[in-house]
Structure formats: structure tokens, C-alpha cells
Design an enzyme around this catalytic site. Structure first.
Site, short mmCIF file in Angstrom:
data_model
loop_
_atom_site.label_atom_id
_atom_site.label_comp_id
_atom_site.label_asym_id
_atom_site.label_seq_id
_atom_site.Cartn_x
_atom_site.Cartn_y
_atom_site.Cartn_z
N ASP A 224 40.67 37.70 46.13
CA ASP A 224 41.75 38.29 46.92
C ASP A 224 42.96 37.37 46.97
OD1 ASP A 224 39.78 36.85 48.29
OD2 ASP A 224 40.33 37.66 50.23
N ASP A 248 38.43 43.63 35.46
CA ASP A 248 39.06 44.93 35.24
C ASP A 248 40.29 45.08 36.11
OD1 ASP A 248 39.47 47.48 34.29
OD2 ASP A 248 37.85 48.40 35.43
#
Length: 362
Positions: A224, A248
């Protein structure tokens, strides 16, 4: 002479594949293409989305160039693309994100390499459907083992991460960094929460990194925070190595930093086999309209040329693409400052312009 597999794809796949193969051939490399079908076109002709003959062609030729493929809704495949990677053990997904003058972006001089583990994590496809007996049994077993309750109306996806797969992807990232004169590898994870999966990935990365001490700088980043850092200070990073799902997501974020999926090439590489493909999808609504940007597919061809040792041709082709985009004349609508600009050209015409630049370089 190189004999390579070509999977044209479907949707816009055949158009961008044709543009790419024309440009690759114009670079002067002698290639014999073994063209095979996968996806919805293959389903219509053979009754199979992923014919074994297509996989056999890749196994025989070792290297393939693949156009975007549609996975029809309601089939047994989650993704034909994922199925190819799993069938051939193409464990490393390589996705460069590089700035090109003339491509609209808030950032300049980005040059990132995303190395994504391809074989496990949540993409392993191990799922338990809500309310089925085996799911309820698993929920009960988890409660017994961990003393933690899971709601009985939950669906469950298993996230396997192994030492084996973690070591080989991290080693791939470091070896790529050494070979390509990169300075730093950053391991991206969520080990602060997932101690036994991401924690294993991180600990394995630390061990592999120790073998490259003094050659390549090693850093760690929580996923994050990595997203924030890439938006604020993308120039602080070089090669990123990540588990499957984070890879991804982050690779698309990085594509956004350089102008979008239209300029995002990719490669899926295993021990002896490699498949090169644009990151973007098949966009069926644009099929046959000669409208879409072929850059990502052509740049995937550049990656392929480097992989097979044709470095001069790869450099010439990439520079020709750069020149055409920088001039901004013979480019598709999405590469114009105004997408409605009537001077925008089609897929084929942009390829023509790149080929013209290549001819001048010879």
C-alpha cells in the site's frame, strides 16, 4: 533464421499483431512465423479455447508473440492468458513501464521494471464456493485449527506462496537487474499482515538479495505504501519484484504513470519458454476498425527481439517507435493531444510510419 510461434489473438489482436510482425520483419530479422489460434476464434474453429496444438507450437519453437485474447464469459477458463502461463510454467511476468516523449502523462523520465510472480498466489485458482458442503467443511476445520470464525455464507480463495516459487522469481529479478545494468531491486509485500505467505516471500527475497550484495541495492516496501510512493516519487525505484496479485495491480499503476496500457509491453518467461504480449486486452468493440494503438504490441516485439539476441534490431525498432510518437503526426487518436483530431491515423498507418523510420536507419 528464427522460427517463432505467432498467436494473432482475437478482437483487436489480429490488427495489432499484424502491425507488430510487419515492424519486426522490417527491422531486418529473418523470422518464420508458425501461426496458431487461441481464444474465441479457436473456439469457433476447433471447439477449444486453448488447443493443445498451440501449446505444442510454443514448446517446439520456445518463443511466441501473442496478441490479446478474449476469454468468453461462461466458459471453464478464468483466463486463457493465465491458462497459457500455467500450462507452460511461465513463472516470470516482465512488464516495463517507460516514458516516451509525445505520450500524454503527468510524469517524465519513468523507467521501471515490474517483475511479477506468475504461478501461484491468488491466481492459483483454488476457490471454494459459498454454501457448498466442502466450503462449510473447510470453514469448520479452520475454526477448529485457528479458533477464528468465518461466516458460513463466505466464499474462500486460497493463497499459496512457496519458497520455491518465491526464490526463482526474486532470483529472476536480480539476474535481470545485473544483466541490464539496473541498480536496485525492491521487494513489494504485505508481510506485516500475512506473516506466513508474504512473510515467506519477503524472507526468501532477503536471502536471495544477500547473494547480490555489493552488486544490486535491495529494498523492501509494503504494497500500500508502494502505491503512494510510486505516485509521489516514482524515480526512486528501478526493478520491483512482487507476488502475483500485487504485481498485476502495480504493473497497471506503473502503466498509468507512462501514459496507459497502449504503451505497456509484457513478457511471460519460464525456464526455456517465453511468450511476449501487450498488457492490454482484446477490446472486441474496436475489432476491424483499424483504430487502436499498436505500440504496446510492437514494444512487446522489441522485448522478444532482445530475448532472442537480436539487440541491434530491437534498439532500432524501439527508436523508430520513439521517433514516430515524438513527432506526433502518424499516430493513433489516443496519442494525439486531442483524441478527436482528424489527422489521427489508423493501426496500419502508424505501423507504416514506424517501418519508414526503420528503413531510414539502415
Amino acid at each position: 533464421m528464427h522460427k517463432l510461434t505467432l498467436i494473432p489473438g482475437d478482437g483487436i489482436g489480429q490488427e495489432v499483431s499484424l502491425a507488430a510482425t510487419r515492424c519486426i520483419e522490417a527491422s531486418g530479422v529473418n523470422i518464420e512465423w508458425d501461426s496458431v489460434l487461441c481464444g474465441s476464434d479457436a473456439l469457433a474453429k476447433t471447439g477449444e479455447l486453448l488447443p493443445e496444438s498451440a501449446l505444442d507450437s510454443i514448446r517446439k519453437n520456445k518463443v511466441a508473440l501473442k496478441g490479446p485474447i478474449t476469454t468468453p464469459i461462461g466458459t471453464g477458463f478464468r483466463s486463457v492468458n493465465v491458462a497459457i502461463r500455467q500450462a507452460l510454467d511461465l513463472y516470470a511476468c516482465l512488464r516495463p513501464a517507460k516514458s516516451y516523449i509525445g505520450v500524454k502523462s503527468r510524469f517524465r523520465d519513468i523507467d521501471l521494471i515490474i517483475v511479477r510472480e506468475n504461478s501461484e498466489d491468488l491466481y492459483a485458482g483454488i476457490e471454494y464456493e459459498e454454501s457448498r458442503p466442502e466450503t462449510l467443511g473447510l470453514i469448520e476445520q479452520i475454526k477448529k485449527d485457528t479458533k477464528k470464525a468465518i461466516r458460513e455464507d463466505s466464499g474462500i480463495t486460497i493463497k499459496p506462496i512457496s519458497k520455491f516459487a518465491s526464490e526463482r522469481i526474486v532470483r529472476f529479478a536480480f539476474e535481470y537487474a545485473v544483466k541490464n545494468n539496473r541498480q536496485k531491486v525492491t521487494c513489494v509485500h504485505k508481510a506485516n499482515i500475512m506473516k506466513f505467505t508474504d512473510g515467506l516471500f519477503l524472507n526468501t527475497a532477503r536471502k536471495v538479495a544477500s547473494e547480490f550484495a555489493g552488486k544490486i541495492v535491495f529494498e523492501e516496501a509494503i504494497v500500500d505504501n508502494m502505491c503512494m510512493q510510486l505516485v509521489q516519487k516514482p524515480h526512486n525505484y528501478d526493478v520491483l519484484v512482487l507476488p502475483n496479485l500485487y504485481g498485476d495491480i502495480i504493473s497497471d499503476l506503473c502503466a498509468g504513470l507512462v501514459g496507459g496500457l497502449g504503451v505497456a509491453p509484457g513478457a511471460n518467461i519460464g525456464g526455456e519458454l517465453a511468450v511476449f504480449e501487450a498488457v492490454h486486452g482484446s477490446a472486441p468493440k474496436y475489432k476491424g476498425k483499424n483504430k487502436v494503438n499498436p505500440t504496446a504490441m510492437i514494444l512487446s516485439g522489441v522485448l522478444m527481439l532482445r530475448y532472442i539476441g537480436e539487440n541491434r534490431a530491437a534498439d532500432n525498432l524501439e527508436e523508430a517507435v520513439q521517433e514516430v510518437i515524438a513527432e506526433g503526426k502518424q499516430v493513433t487518436y489516443d496519442l494525439k493531444p486531442d483524441p478527436l483530431d482528424p489527422s489521427a491515423v489508423g493501426t496500419s498507418e502508424m505501423a507504416d510510419a514506424i517501418i519508414a523510420k526503420l528503413k531510414k536507419r539502415k
